[in-house]
Design an enzyme around this catalytic site. Structure first.
Site, PDB file in Angstrom:
ATOM      1  N   HIS A  84       0.810  -1.222   0.000  1.00 29.92           N
ATOM      2  CA  HIS A  84       0.000   0.000   0.000  1.00 29.92           C
ATOM      3  C   HIS A  84       0.843   1.271   0.000  1.00 29.92           C
ATOM      4  O   HIS A  84       0.325   2.358   0.276  1.00 29.92           O
ATOM      5  CB  HIS A  84      -0.956   0.016   1.195  1.00 29.92           C
ATOM      6  CG  HIS A  84      -1.903  -1.131   1.221  1.00 29.92           C
ATOM      7  ND1 HIS A  84      -2.675  -1.498   0.138  1.00 29.92           N
ATOM      8  CD2 HIS A  84      -2.202  -2.031   2.197  1.00 29.92           C
ATOM      9  CE1 HIS A  84      -3.401  -2.550   0.447  1.00 29.92           C
ATOM     10  NE2 HIS A  84      -3.122  -2.900   1.681  1.00 29.92           N
ATOM     11  N   ILE A  91       0.789   6.893   0.174  1.00 31.86           N
ATOM     12  CA  ILE A  91       0.229   5.778   0.935  1.00 31.86           C
ATOM     13  C   ILE A  91      -1.240   5.615   0.577  1.00 31.86           C
ATOM     14  O   ILE A  91      -2.008   6.575   0.651  1.00 31.86           O
ATOM     15  CB  ILE A  91       0.339   6.059   2.453  1.00 31.86           C
ATOM     16  CG1 ILE A  91       1.779   6.395   2.841  1.00 31.86           C
ATOM     17  CG2 ILE A  91      -0.203   4.880   3.261  1.00 31.86           C
ATOM     18  CD1 ILE A  91       1.898   7.118   4.168  1.00 31.86           C
ATOM     19  N   CYS A  92      -1.609   4.416   0.202  1.00 34.47           N
ATOM     20  CA  CYS A  92      -3.012   4.112  -0.074  1.00 34.47           C
ATOM     21  C   CYS A  92      -3.604   3.520   1.203  1.00 34.47           C
ATOM     22  O   CYS A  92      -3.487   2.325   1.454  1.00 34.47           O
ATOM     23  CB  CYS A  92      -3.129   3.139  -1.246  1.00 34.47           C
ATOM     24  SG  CYS A  92      -4.836   2.741  -1.661  1.00 34.47           S
ATOM     25  N   ALA A  93      -4.160   4.381   2.042  1.00 41.14           N
ATOM     26  CA  ALA A  93      -4.768   3.954   3.308  1.00 41.14           C
ATOM     27  C   ALA A  93      -6.050   4.750   3.507  1.00 41.14           C
ATOM     28  O   ALA A  93      -6.036   5.982   3.439  1.00 41.14           O
ATOM     29  CB  ALA A  93      -3.803   4.188   4.473  1.00 41.14           C
TER      30      ALA A  93
END
Length: 152
Positions: A84, A91-93
């Site tokens: 992620h 950041i893919c969160a």
């Protein structure tokens, strides 16, 4: 005084008086626009012994709007290799996007990212890393990530 300034002043005071949780260190917070913190995963993990830096950028709508958060990518720090985390540090969160809540703080975000790294089972980049990085905006908040159920 703006709500964002009051909130960030409160968070900074808590960090400097109470300290930070283990594995999280405040590097620099000279103003209420950009802060830098280091992050280390404690205990046994794929990232044992590695230290990462996070850059938080705040707009005047914080904490109503989420901060722009990314891992630093420079001559001192590199983003973790994680499914992620893109090689440019984005950041893919979901907590940084659709799941953001004003009750979250800088330290809460750091703890969540620490947990995300600690639970990682496979050091790999996102499948679309090269394409994303080639076209990514400077500010990760300008990206519309698609969140999946297994995401933080």
């Amino acid at each position: 005084m703006a709500v964002s300034t009051r909130r960030l002043q409160k968070e900074l005071t808590e960090i400097t008086t109470a300290g930070t949780p283990c594995g999280i260190t405040l590097l620099k917070a000279d103003d209420f626009q950009t802060w830098f913190l280091t992050l280390e995963v404690l205990g046994e993990s794929l990232y044992q012994g590695e230290v990462f830096a996070l850059m938080f950028r705040f707009d005047s709508q914080y904490p109503i709007s989420s901060p722009a958060v990314q891992f630093v990518n420079d001559e001192t720090y590199q983003p973790p290799i994680h499914p992620h985390v893109y090689s440019n540090g984005h950041i893919c969160a979901s907590i940084l996007g659709s799941e953001w809540s004003p009750v979250l703080s800088v330290i809460a975000v750091c703890i969540t990212l620490q947990s995300m790294l600690a639970s990682c089972k496979d050091k790999t980049r996102p499948p679309d890393n090269d394409r994303y990085v080639a076209h990514a905006p400077d500010n990760p908040k300008k990206t519309r990530f698609v969140y999946h159920d297994d995401e933080v």
